[in-house]
Design a protein around this motif. Structure first.
Motif, PDB file in Angstrom:
ATOM      1  N   GLN A 180       0.823  -1.201   0.000  1.00 32.05           N
ATOM      2  CA  GLN A 180       0.000   0.000   0.000  1.00 32.05           C
ATOM      3  C   GLN A 180       0.865   1.262   0.000  1.00 32.05           C
ATOM      4  OE1 GLN A 180      -2.372  -0.998   3.455  1.00 32.05           O
ATOM      5  NE2 GLN A 180      -4.219  -1.223   2.200  1.00 32.05           N
ATOM      6  N   ARG A 181       1.922   1.222   0.802  1.00 36.60           N
ATOM      7  CA  ARG A 181       2.824   2.376   0.821  1.00 36.60           C
ATOM      8  C   ARG A 181       3.504   2.560  -0.539  1.00 36.60           C
ATOM      9  NH1 ARG A 181       3.885   4.391   5.821  1.00 36.60           N
ATOM     10  NH2 ARG A 181       3.109   3.165   7.582  1.00 36.60           N
ATOM     11  N   LEU A 182       3.943   1.445  -1.125  1.00 37.86           N
ATOM     12  CA  LEU A 182       4.609   1.521  -2.419  1.00 37.86           C
ATOM     13  C   LEU A 182       3.643   2.019  -3.497  1.00 37.86           C
ATOM     14  CD1 LEU A 182       7.132   0.975  -4.100  1.00 37.86           C
ATOM     15  CD2 LEU A 182       6.337  -1.380  -4.413  1.00 37.86           C
ATOM     16  N   ALA A 183       2.404   1.489  -3.491  1.00 40.46           N
ATOM     17  CA  ALA A 183       1.414   1.913  -4.478  1.00 40.46           C
ATOM     18  C   ALA A 183       1.085   3.396  -4.316  1.00 40.46           C
ATOM     19  CB  ALA A 183       0.148   1.071  -4.363  1.00 40.46           C
ATOM     20  N   GLY A 184       0.923   3.825  -3.073  1.00 39.04           N
ATOM     21  CA  GLY A 184       0.651   5.241  -2.834  1.00 39.04           C
ATOM     22  C   GLY A 184       1.791   6.125  -3.300  1.00 39.04           C
ATOM     23  N   THR A 185       3.031   5.683  -3.036  1.00 43.62           N
ATOM     24  CA  THR A 185       4.197   6.460  -3.467  1.00 43.62           C
ATOM     25  C   THR A 185       4.258   6.571  -4.983  1.00 43.62           C
ATOM     26  OG1 THR A 185       5.465   5.796  -1.510  1.00 43.62           O
ATOM     27  CG2 THR A 185       6.716   6.554  -3.425  1.00 43.62           C
ATOM     28  N   VAL A 186       4.031   5.438  -5.667  1.00 46.03           N
ATOM     29  CA  VAL A 186       4.073   5.439  -7.134  1.00 46.03           C
ATOM     30  C   VAL A 186       3.008   6.373  -7.700  1.00 46.03           C
ATOM     31  CG1 VAL A 186       3.635   4.025  -9.180  1.00 46.03           C
ATOM     32  CG2 VAL A 186       5.117   3.164  -7.353  1.00 46.03           C
ATOM     33  N   ILE A 192       7.416  23.932  -7.535  1.00 45.80           N
ATOM     34  CA  ILE A 192       6.688  24.488  -6.384  1.00 45.80           C
ATOM     35  C   ILE A 192       5.191  24.276  -6.561  1.00 45.80           C
ATOM     36  CG2 ILE A 192       6.106  26.630  -5.194  1.00 45.80           C
ATOM     37  CD1 ILE A 192       8.960  27.586  -5.778  1.00 45.80           C
ATOM     38  N   GLY A 193       4.708  24.508  -7.788  1.00 45.03           N
ATOM     39  CA  GLY A 193       3.294  24.265  -8.073  1.00 45.03           C
ATOM     40  C   GLY A 193       2.920  22.807  -7.896  1.00 45.03           C
ATOM     41  N   VAL A 194       3.815  21.902  -8.278  1.00 50.44           N
ATOM     42  CA  VAL A 194       3.564  20.461  -8.121  1.00 50.44           C
ATOM     43  C   VAL A 194       3.465  20.095  -6.647  1.00 50.44           C
ATOM     44  CG1 VAL A 194       4.640  18.187  -8.379  1.00 50.44           C
ATOM     45  CG2 VAL A 194       4.545  19.753 -10.324  1.00 50.44           C
ATOM     46  N   VAL A 195       4.385  20.611  -5.834  1.00 47.22           N
ATOM     47  CA  VAL A 195       4.349  20.318  -4.390  1.00 47.22           C
ATOM     48  C   VAL A 195       3.042  20.815  -3.779  1.00 47.22           C
ATOM     49  CG1 VAL A 195       5.437  20.856  -2.171  1.00 47.22           C
ATOM     50  CG2 VAL A 195       6.854  20.302  -4.159  1.00 47.22           C
ATOM     51  N   PHE A 196       2.661  22.016  -4.142  1.00 45.58           N
ATOM     52  CA  PHE A 196       1.409  22.575  -3.627  1.00 45.58           C
ATOM     53  C   PHE A 196       0.221  21.725  -4.081  1.00 45.58           C
ATOM     54  CE2 PHE A 196      -2.198  25.558  -4.069  1.00 45.58           C
ATOM     55  CZ  PHE A 196      -2.308  25.956  -2.735  1.00 45.58           C
ATOM     56  N   GLY A 197       0.200  21.355  -5.351  1.00 47.13           N
ATOM     57  CA  GLY A 197      -0.906  20.565  -5.878  1.00 47.13           C
ATOM     58  C   GLY A 197      -0.988  19.186  -5.262  1.00 47.13           C
ATOM     59  N   LEU A 198       0.155  18.507  -5.099  1.00 45.48           N
ATOM     60  CA  LEU A 198       0.142  17.174  -4.493  1.00 45.48           C
ATOM     61  C   LEU A 198      -0.305  17.234  -3.040  1.00 45.48           C
ATOM     62  CD1 LEU A 198       3.387  15.528  -5.934  1.00 45.48           C
ATOM     63  CD2 LEU A 198       1.016  15.192  -6.652  1.00 45.48           C
ATOM     64  N   ARG A 204      -1.952  11.183   9.255  1.00 46.24           N
ATOM     65  CA  ARG A 204      -1.506   9.877   8.768  1.00 46.24           C
ATOM     66  C   ARG A 204      -1.493   9.831   7.243  1.00 46.24           C
ATOM     67  NH1 ARG A 204      -4.640   5.691  12.906  1.00 46.24           N
ATOM     68  NH2 ARG A 204      -3.214   6.004  14.677  1.00 46.24           N
ATOM     69  N   GLY A 205      -2.468  10.473   6.619  1.00 55.73           N
ATOM     70  CA  GLY A 205      -2.491  10.516   5.153  1.00 55.73           C
ATOM     71  C   GLY A 205      -1.301  11.266   4.590  1.00 55.73           C
ATOM     72  N   LEU A 206      -0.951  12.401   5.204  1.00 64.06           N
ATOM     73  CA  LEU A 206       0.197  13.161   4.730  1.00 64.06           C
ATOM     74  C   LEU A 206       1.491  12.383   4.915  1.00 64.06           C
ATOM     75  CD1 LEU A 206      -0.692  16.754   6.020  1.00 64.06           C
ATOM     76  CD2 LEU A 206      -0.854  15.871   3.678  1.00 64.06           C
ATOM     77  N   VAL A 207       1.609  11.671   6.037  1.00 70.72           N
ATOM     78  CA  VAL A 207       2.795  10.849   6.265  1.00 70.72           C
ATOM     79  C   VAL A 207       2.872   9.732   5.231  1.00 70.72           C
ATOM     80  CG1 VAL A 207       3.904   9.241   7.872  1.00 70.72           C
ATOM     81  CG2 VAL A 207       2.937  11.392   8.719  1.00 70.72           C
ATOM     82  N   LEU A 208       1.703   9.132   4.927  1.00 74.74           N
ATOM     83  CA  LEU A 208       1.659   8.073   3.937  1.00 74.74           C
ATOM     84  C   LEU A 208       2.061   8.584   2.553  1.00 74.74           C
ATOM     85  CD1 LEU A 208       0.838   5.119   3.242  1.00 74.74           C
ATOM     86  CD2 LEU A 208      -1.462   5.994   2.795  1.00 74.74           C
ATOM     87  N   GLY A 209       1.659   9.786   2.213  1.00 69.10           N
ATOM     88  CA  GLY A 209       1.964  10.328   0.890  1.00 69.10           C
ATOM     89  C   GLY A 209       3.273  11.058   0.804  1.00 69.10           C
ATOM     90  N   LEU A 210       3.956  11.283   1.942  1.00 70.99           N
ATOM     91  CA  LEU A 210       5.195  12.053   1.929  1.00 70.99           C
ATOM     92  C   LEU A 210       6.273  11.449   1.023  1.00 70.99           C
ATOM     93  CD1 LEU A 210       6.699  14.496   3.031  1.00 70.99           C
ATOM     94  CD2 LEU A 210       7.447  13.085   4.970  1.00 70.99           C
ATOM     95  N   PRO A 211       6.504  10.124   1.045  1.00 67.98           N
ATOM     96  CA  PRO A 211       7.516   9.577   0.119  1.00 67.98           C
ATOM     97  C   PRO A 211       7.215   9.881  -1.343  1.00 67.98           C
ATOM     98  CG  PRO A 211       6.940   7.955   1.794  1.00 67.98           C
ATOM     99  CD  PRO A 211       5.961   9.076   1.931  1.00 67.98           C
ATOM    100  N   GLY A 212       5.936   9.796  -1.716  1.00 69.11           N
ATOM    101  CA  GLY A 212       5.577  10.128  -3.093  1.00 69.11           C
ATOM    102  C   GLY A 212       5.844  11.584  -3.414  1.00 69.11           C
ATOM    103  N   LEU A 213       5.584  12.463  -2.453  1.00 65.39           N
ATOM    104  CA  LEU A 213       5.845  13.891  -2.637  1.00 65.39           C
ATOM    105  C   LEU A 213       7.341  14.149  -2.761  1.00 65.39           C
ATOM    106  CD1 LEU A 213       4.683  16.770  -2.703  1.00 65.39           C
ATOM    107  CD2 LEU A 213       4.877  16.813  -0.210  1.00 65.39           C
ATOM    108  N   VAL A 214       8.126  13.506  -1.905  1.00 63.86           N
ATOM    109  CA  VAL A 214       9.580  13.687  -1.933  1.00 63.86           C
ATOM    110  C   VAL A 214      10.167  13.170  -3.245  1.00 63.86           C
ATOM    111  CG1 VAL A 214      11.738  12.964  -0.841  1.00 63.86           C
ATOM    112  CG2 VAL A 214       9.791  13.645   0.572  1.00 63.86           C
TER     113      VAL A 214
END
Length: 819
Positions: free
Chosen positions: A431-437, A786-792, A747-757
């Motif tokens: 789930q973490r990998l899928a979310g990151t991708v 910067i726009g991508v980070v804000f949008g994600l 928790r959602g932001l933590v889960l999506g943080l690797p994808g954002l990074v």
């Protein structure tokens, strides 16, 4: 027996999977459609890429050994240069030059054919397949050899009914009437018939092949050497054993650098070697790069779709835990259950593949018709090609594995115990990998979409820098040139047929509905070759500085609606006066106000010129192209082909008719106007490829972002639903709804943080690459990132709100009752 048992078990697995999907038809259909979209995109673009790049040229023996040698800035090369290269290059058997001529007249009731003229070595090095007869013998390429031809298979069947006795018959070639010697018709003997698969090297549906050396003697008997050396030809070669495309390219580039010094060829000119038969190297490279771009985007889209489908299957885990645990307790091994999961995934992929492949047939045709692929030569775009089928099968196998991976990994946690009564449920590795991708992919394609929108908005909706309303681009052929083409016995010499620009303008302005005329060599957006000259470079006086050298008249600025920054427009009789653009003024003088300065121009008839005005920068090649330093001089129009812009309230057809009437009456020296096009239409055509690329990228990005949002929402919803006991306990201990919402969002932001990074730097890299190839340098990768980070971040917040709302409604009594 073992095989029969295996088949029965497989059928049982399929029945279980079908019953499972039929219980939730809507969500199952969504999963299939999502996969189908990704598969359709990949299949369509793979078929186009294979056709363009991987499929060998038809009708040739060992086509994989062929290469194309072409000038990047013009594809064709002068014949004498190609011949010298052929004699000196060691990595190719020979550089074979081909000259193409459509509408070549023959003596059969005014019939015209398409003909290719090939140099000595064509049949030995290129090795086209023959259905009948033979190719050209070496001696038949001699200047005074017996005239012979080879005809195409199609021409043989249509005009000779496929008779084997055609060998030895003759075809009378007439030749164009502009040849200096007035070529008399000649009989060319048929010595061979091409195989059905071979249609021509430079063009499809070639009718006749003839030895180039012999045909030039036929066409230009009075100026053979000059005519032969001055031909511009396409060039192909066959690699010698052990040689590669890379080694041939390095050798040819090295030799070409020597040729440039000896022949005064511009330093910017380049030679490129491409694998296979390529008819236009610039179009081919551009199409290849664009197909790779969209193929990469479609693969990312398909991966997101596969991750979504995998998460869809994983989301069924809580409801199926009891079923799977009972089967395990009855003796079913994990491998048996894993096969069940693989079968369920395979059914979804198979349904998606069937739908996707059907859609891909239409999609391939749609993409092929887009403006950014104009000029590309396709052979036979089809999904039935074994290369396409193999690649699609490999891709589908990968997708099946990805879709089934999460449910199979989840089998390790199957027990008969209640789902969970303990603390927080954490996301699995998959789930973490899928979310990151998904988040990272959304970032990459979202960044590309932002960059394309940034690029497109000003060129589509902004001020073009010139007037397009009621203005038509016109191309004229002078009366002297037309007389020469028509074969008159005493045509006026073209070189001395000077055009009186002012007189011609007055005649055209006298037409009803015409309010302005400029006879300039420059028309924005029209395909044109800009003449280059050298001026002294103040930064390095020992080196010249290359500028655009353009012919204009006194009406150019007014009719085009250009912005004059300084000074004035020179009059028609001021041949020693010039305009410059802002780029040239600032580079050479460091300021805008350069009125009164003088320039020395290498190679000009009048090498010294005075600057009397400065124009605002404007690219005449493409709205987003970098502006070259340019100098505009008052010069007479070309005595052969002249261009201009006419301001008129008339329609294009009516304007062209009136121009033709004036020419037919003998009033106009500027002759037949073969092109009359609105400037607005030319501009639309010029930006059409960018618009098509941008819209496709934007559509793909929107789809990926939507899928990523749903996928991320699905993970969050699954985790909140699985951890309902935890949230119920928190409520019973006094947690407020707002606190639960904050917890889920965090928790959602933590889960999506690797994808954002991961997504942010990938978006930066993608935009930087796009800026160098498809966009302008004005696009800032940093600002887009910067726009991508804000949008994600907004995407992750939005996808967490629904699950957070579910968590804040947790009921301790209901949760305990369920246990």
């Amino acid at each position: 027996m073992h095989a029969q048992n295996g088949m029965r078990e497989q059928l049982v697995d399929c029945k279980i999977a079908l019953r499972l999907y039929l219980r939730t038809p809507v969500s199952s259909l969504i999963a299939v459609v999502v996969l189908a979209v990704g598969i359709a995109c990949v299949s369509a673009l793979l078929s186009l890429y294979v056709d363009l790049v991987l499929k060998p040229f038809r009708g040739i023996q060992s086509p994989d050994e062929l290469v194309t040698v072409a000038s990047v800035d013009g594809s064709t090369m002068r014949f004498d240069l190609a011949e010298q290269m052929s004699q000196e290059v060691t990595s190719l058997e020979k550089v074979v030059s081909i000259f193409f001529r459509p509408n070549f007249p023959i003596g059969r009731d005014g019939e015209r054919v398409t003909i290719e003229f090939a140099v000595r070595g064509f049949f030995d090095s290129i090795r086209p397949k023959l259905a009948l007869g033979r190719g050209f013998e070496p001696g038949e390429h001699d200047r005074y050899a017996e005239p012979v031809v080879v005809i195409s298979n199609r021409y043989w069947r249509e005009h000779y009914a496929g008779r084997p006795s055609v060998l030895g018959e003759t075809i009378e070639l007439v030749g164009p009437q502009w040849s200096d010697g007035g070529a008399a018709p000649a009989e060319f003997r048929i010595v061979g018939v091409m195989a059905p698969g071979f249609r021509g090297m430079t063009h499809d549906d070639v009718d006749i092949w003839a030895p180039l050396e012999r045909i030039v003697e036929f066409l230009e008997p009075g100026g053979y050497e000059k005519a032969l050396a001055g031909l511009y030809v396409l060039n192909f070669g066959r690699l010698r054993p052990g040689a590669t495309v890379a080694t041939a390219a390095r050798e040819i580039e090295t030799r070409y650098d020597e040729y440039k010094k000896a022949r005064n060829i511009p330093a910017s000119s380049r030679i490129e070697v491409a694998k296979g038969v390529v008819r236009d190297i610039a179009v081919y490279r551009d199409a290849e790069r664009q197909l790779r771009l969209f193929l990469a985007g479609s693969i990312l889209l398909a991966l997101v779709a596969a991750a979504n489908t995998s998460l869809f299957l994983l989301a069924r885990a809580p409801g199926r835990r009891r079923e799977l645990a009972i089967r395990m307790s009855l003796g079913a091994p994990l491998t048996r259950l894993a096969r069940q999961m693989l079968t369920e995934a395979s059914l979804v992929v198979a349904a998606g593949a069937l739908l996707g492949v059907l859609v891909s047939v239409w999609l391939a045709s749609f993409v092929r018709s887009q403006a950014f692929l104009n000029g590309v030569t396709w052979s036979d775009v089809t999904l039935l090609d074994w290369r396409v089928l193999g690649l699609v099968a490999l891709f589908l196998g990968t997708v099946t594995l990805l879709v089934s991976l999460a449910p199979i990994l989840a089998l390790e946690h199957v027990t008969l115990a209640p789902f969970t009564r303990l603390g927080a449920v954490r996301a699995t590795l998959w789930q973490r990998l899928a979310g990151t991708v998904q988040i990272a992919t959304a970032g990459v394609l979202g960044g590309a979409a932002i960059a394309f929108v940034w690029f497109l908005v000003p060129i589509v909706f902004g001020d073009p820098g010139y007037r397009t309303d009621n203005r038509y681009a016109v191309r004229f052929f002078s009366s002297a040139f037309l007389a020469r083409l028509s074969g008159r016995t005493t045509p006026p010499p073209v070189e001395s047929a000077a055009i009186n620009a002012a007189h011609e303008r007055e005649l055209i302005e006298g037409l009803p509905g015409v309010s302005g005329v400029t006879l300039s060599a420059l028309v924005p957006g029209w395909q044109q070759s800009l003449e280059k000259r050298q001026v002294p470079d103040p930064v390095d006086p020992s080196r010249g500085f290359t500028i655009v050298y353009a012919q204009i008249d006194s009406q150019f600025v007014g009719v085009m609606g250009l912005r004059l920054l300084r000074g004035r427009v020179p009059a028609d009789d001021e041949t020693g006066a010039s305009l410059v653009n802002r780029t040239l003024a600032r580079h050479l003088f460091g300021r805008d106000d350069v009125v009164g300065e003088r320039l020395e121009i290498s190679g000009a008839e009048q090498p010294s010129t005075e600057i009397v005005g400065v124009l605002e920068d404007l690219s005449f090649l493409h709205p987003a192209s970098e502006v070259d330093p340019a100098l505009f001089r008052i010069l007479p129009p070309s005595p052969i082909v002249a261009t201009g812009v006419i301001e008129s309230s008339l329609k294009a057809a009516e304007l062209q008719r009136q121009l033709q009437d004036r020419f037919d009456s003998g009033e106009l020296q500027l002759g037949w106007a073969d092109v009359v096009r609105p400037l607005g239409e030319i501009r639309e055509d010029e930006i059409a490829p960018d618009r098509a690329r941008g819209l496709l990228t934007l559509g793909t990005a929107i789809l990926v972002v939507v899928l990523a949002a749903f996928g991320f929402y699905g993970i969050q919803h699954y985790l909140v639903n699985a951890a309902r006991h935890e949230y119920a306990i928190r409520v019973s201990l006094g947690a407020t709804p707002a606190a639960l919402v904050r917890l889920v969002v965090r928790r959602g932001l933590v889960l999506g943080l690797p994808g954002l990074v991961l997504g942010a730097p990938l978006a930066f890299i993608a935009v930087a690459w796009l800026r160098d190839h498809f966009l302008s340098r004005q696009i800032s990768p940093g600002a887009v990132t910067i726009g991508v980070v804000f949008g994600l971040t907004l995407l992750m917040l939005a996808a967490s709100l629904g699950p957070a709302h579910l968590a804040r409604r947790a009921d301790p009594v209901a949760a305990l009752r369920d246990d």
